[in-house]
Design an enzyme around this catalytic site. Structure first.
Site, PDB file in Angstrom:
ATOM      1  N   SER A  95     -37.500  76.659  46.217  1.00  0.00           N
ATOM      2  CA  SER A  95     -37.443  75.211  46.033  1.00  0.00           C
ATOM      3  C   SER A  95     -36.569  74.547  47.101  1.00  0.00           C
ATOM      4  O   SER A  95     -36.833  74.674  48.287  1.00  0.00           O
ATOM      5  CB  SER A  95     -36.951  74.908  44.612  1.00  0.00           C
ATOM      6  OG  SER A  95     -37.232  73.581  44.244  1.00  0.00           O
ATOM      7  N   ASP A 126     -43.111  75.121  41.662  1.00  0.00           N
ATOM      8  CA  ASP A 126     -41.745  75.427  42.074  1.00  0.00           C
ATOM      9  C   ASP A 126     -41.408  76.921  41.956  1.00  0.00           C
ATOM     10  O   ASP A 126     -41.592  77.535  40.909  1.00  0.00           O
ATOM     11  CB  ASP A 126     -40.785  74.620  41.201  1.00  0.00           C
ATOM     12  CG  ASP A 126     -39.388  74.566  41.773  1.00  0.00           C
ATOM     13  OD1 ASP A 126     -38.734  75.623  41.813  1.00  0.00           O
ATOM     14  OD2 ASP A 126     -38.950  73.472  42.173  1.00  0.00           O
TER      15      ASP A 126
END
Length: 256
Positions: free
Chosen positions: A41, A155
């Site tokens: 991320s 993510d």
């Protein structure tokens, strides 16, 4: 004197992940050589900034954000995929960071995403750098997922908040991990609302996964920042967050 090489692993964390910039600057200041970077991320995004040699320009860009800028970049949409397209954000980032093949970067780099269909981690070590970043930062219900080759990518922190198991090691290096979601009590009282409750629940799950991986893979140096210092969406505090990362790094490195 030859510099100590490190394999750097950067955690997810939303806006808190901007602290990775301060950590990287401090590691370089202390004379370490970054031999590889692995991130999930925001960790993947900051790692890409460094790997392309554009971290200073990206730092200036992030520090220019205020709440109005955040709203402009949000690119809000109402769809079944999420609330934020992310296209405007990526377009601006592309003006600063070149979209290059990962394999052409000057150091080994890996970004982690999650395939929500197969329920497996996806590790990007080749191909488009921006495809890797875009997939790795796609927070469910916030950013639109990346759909490619029958996969739906979201993510990377969903399955691996601090991807120690994917660190790219070299002979003689040190494994350095940066966790900006640490369970450190900063003494601040936290008022609960539906958003905070959801965020706190997510934080607890991330911390449990991270705790297990730290015990299993045992980084040589672990730099930690409290998950309570900043909200995941407080990008308008970028300058302060970077400073917090630098302070956390100095505190840890001075004890080595």
């Amino acid at each position: 004197m030859e510099k100590q090489k490190i394999s750097l692993v950067l955690s997810m964390g939303g806006a808190r992940g901007i602290a990775h910039i301060g950590v990287i600057e401090t590691l370089l200041e202390y004379g370490y050589e970054i031999a590889s970077i692995t991130g999930s991320s925001m960790g993947a995004m900051v790692g890409a900034m460094y790997a392309t040699g554009r971290m200073t320009e990206c730092k200036e860009w992030l520090c220019s954000w205020d709440k109005r800028k955040m709203f402009q970049l949000a690119d809000l949409t109402l769809s079944r995929d999420g609330l934020v397209k992310g296209d405007r954000f990526i377009r601006e980032l592309k003006q600063i960071v070149p979209d290059v093949p990962i394999e052409n970067l000057p150091l080994p780099y890996a970004a982690l995403a999650t395939d929500i269909v197969s329920e497996q981690e996806v590790k990007f070590t080749s191909g488009s750098l921006f495809n890797a970043i875009r997939a790795s930062i796609s927070i469910p219900m916030v950013f639109r997922p990346v759909r490619t080759e029958g996969r739906i990518l979201v993510d990377g922190g969903l399955l691996n908040p601090l991807p120690l198991r994917h660190a790219i090691r070299t002979s003689g290096d040190l494994l350095v991990a940066v966790d900006v979601n640490a369970p450190i009590d900063n003494g601040k009282r936290r008022r609960m609302n539906p958003y905070k409750l959801l965020a706190e629940s997510s934080r607890l799950m991330m911390q449990q996964i991270t705790r297990y991986d730290i015990e299993r893979f045992k980084p040589d140096i672990l730099i930690r920042m409290s998950a309570h210092d900043y909200d995941m969406m407080e990008f308008h505090h970028a300058r302060r967050i970077i400073q917090s990362g630098a302070e956390a790094a100095r505190k840890t490195l001075d004890q080595q």
